[in-house]
Design a protein around this motif. Sequence first.
Motif, short mmCIF file in Angstrom:
data_model
loop_
_atom_site.label_atom_id
_atom_site.label_comp_id
_atom_site.label_asym_id
_atom_site.label_seq_id
_atom_site.Cartn_x
_atom_site.Cartn_y
_atom_site.Cartn_z
N GLU A 61 -19.44 -41.60 -11.58
CA GLU A 61 -20.68 -41.38 -10.81
C GLU A 61 -20.95 -42.55 -9.87
N VAL A 62 -20.81 -43.76 -10.38
CA VAL A 62 -21.04 -44.95 -9.54
C VAL A 62 -20.14 -44.93 -8.32
N VAL A 63 -18.87 -44.63 -8.55
CA VAL A 63 -17.89 -44.64 -7.45
C VAL A 63 -18.19 -43.54 -6.43
N TYR A 64 -18.46 -42.32 -6.90
CA TYR A 64 -18.72 -41.23 -5.96
C TYR A 64 -20.03 -41.43 -5.20
N ARG A 65 -21.02 -42.03 -5.82
CA ARG A 65 -22.26 -42.31 -5.09
C ARG A 65 -22.02 -43.36 -4.01
N LYS A 66 -21.18 -44.35 -4.31
CA LYS A 66 -20.83 -45.37 -3.31
C LYS A 66 -20.11 -44.75 -2.12
N VAL A 67 -19.13 -43.89 -2.41
CA VAL A 67 -18.34 -43.31 -1.33
C VAL A 67 -19.18 -42.35 -0.49
N GLN A 68 -20.16 -41.70 -1.10
CA GLN A 68 -21.03 -40.81 -0.34
C GLN A 68 -21.96 -41.60 0.58
N MET A 69 -22.24 -42.84 0.22
CA MET A 69 -23.04 -43.71 1.09
C MET A 69 -22.21 -44.18 2.28
N ILE A 70 -20.91 -44.38 2.05
CA ILE A 70 -20.03 -44.89 3.10
C ILE A 70 -19.56 -43.79 4.04
N ASP A 71 -19.06 -42.70 3.44
CA ASP A 71 -18.43 -41.63 4.23
C ASP A 71 -18.65 -40.30 3.52
N PRO A 72 -19.84 -39.73 3.62
CA PRO A 72 -20.15 -38.51 2.86
C PRO A 72 -19.34 -37.31 3.31
N ASP A 73 -18.93 -36.50 2.36
CA ASP A 73 -18.30 -35.21 2.68
C ASP A 73 -18.49 -34.26 1.52
N CYS A 74 -18.21 -32.98 1.76
CA CYS A 74 -18.48 -31.93 0.78
C CYS A 74 -17.60 -32.03 -0.46
N ASN A 75 -16.34 -32.36 -0.27
CA ASN A 75 -15.42 -32.40 -1.40
C ASN A 75 -15.88 -33.43 -2.43
N LYS A 76 -16.21 -34.64 -1.95
CA LYS A 76 -16.66 -35.68 -2.88
C LYS A 76 -18.03 -35.35 -3.45
N ALA A 77 -18.86 -34.64 -2.67
CA ALA A 77 -20.16 -34.21 -3.19
C ALA A 77 -19.98 -33.25 -4.36
N CYS A 78 -19.02 -32.34 -4.23
CA CYS A 78 -18.72 -31.41 -5.33
C CYS A 78 -18.23 -32.16 -6.56
N ASN A 79 -17.40 -33.19 -6.33
CA ASN A 79 -16.91 -33.99 -7.45
C ASN A 79 -18.07 -34.70 -8.15
N LEU A 80 -19.01 -35.22 -7.35
CA LEU A 80 -20.18 -35.88 -7.93
C LEU A 80 -21.04 -34.87 -8.69
N GLY A 81 -21.18 -33.67 -8.13
CA GLY A 81 -21.92 -32.62 -8.81
C GLY A 81 -21.31 -32.28 -10.15
N LEU A 82 -19.99 -32.16 -10.18
CA LEU A 82 -19.29 -31.86 -11.43
C LEU A 82 -19.49 -32.99 -12.44
N CYS A 83 -19.43 -34.22 -11.95
CA CYS A 83 -19.64 -35.38 -12.81
C CYS A 83 -21.02 -35.33 -13.47
N LEU A 84 -22.04 -34.98 -12.71
CA LEU A 84 -23.40 -34.91 -13.24
C LEU A 84 -23.55 -33.74 -14.22
N ILE A 85 -22.86 -32.63 -13.94
CA ILE A 85 -22.87 -31.49 -14.87
C ILE A 85 -22.29 -31.92 -16.22
N ARG A 86 -21.19 -32.68 -16.16
CA ARG A 86 -20.55 -33.14 -17.40
C ARG A 86 -21.49 -34.06 -18.20
N GLN A 87 -22.46 -34.66 -17.52
CA GLN A 87 -23.43 -35.52 -18.19
C GLN A 87 -24.72 -34.77 -18.52
#
Length: 246
Positions: free
Chosen positions: A142-168
């Motif tokens: 989660e920490v990593v994907y939130r950082k990357v979305q701040m730097i260079d946001p895109d849909c694919n990484k947003a979906c990965n972050l969403g999945l990460c939050l679902i798992r939590q």
Amino acid sequence: MKLVEKNPEAAIVLFRKAINSGDKVDSALKDMAVVMKQLDRSEEAIEAIRSFRSLCSKQSQESLDNVLIDLYKKCGKIDEQIEMLKRKLKLIYQGEAFNGKLSKTARSHGKKFQVSMKQETSRLLGNLGWAYMQKMNYMMEEVVYRKVQMIDPDCNKACNLGLCLIRQARYEEAQLILDDVLKGNLPGSDDSKSRKRAQDLLTELRSMLPPPHFSDLLGLDDEFIKGLEQLMNEWGPIRSKRLPIF
């Protein structure tokens, strides 16, 4: 290149001869490792790079690192992949990877192109997030994907972050992020695969939500419910005192 396509095993023999004779070692080692990976000989390719990279130029070390990262991923060596990615990211923020510049020349499939520090950092963080996902280390992911979305946001990484939050089991946060994809609020929102993935994740998320509470079905507000529960709690001890003691 034709030999690689027609007879990759023979190509590996020639690459190894070139390395041993000191002939264009940089390209020979990298190309040999790539061909080995294609032949499902990734473990052997890793050992080859470790054994011969000292014979290669300083300029080739970064591209060899990139090949190693792919090989580690292919072999399921996630810990090694994470360490390599962290080391490369450290070189960037220490100012060593780009020599103080904002971009550099990279090479892929024989073609040169410019890559910015932002693009490279985003690429490495995306790979690091994926690696933490495989380790089921969802907090670091989660920490990593939130950082990357701040730097260079895109849909694919947003979906990965969403999945990460679902798992939590953080469903509301996940839904907000996935809704952003479907609403077209992120770069790449017009990509049909990303939209379908976001929709599939939302469907999965909704299947995990608990059924509506009885009070929700009645349309009662929170303050009323809290007041009712408080009253019942006050009654509880009184009733219990009146019960006979056996």
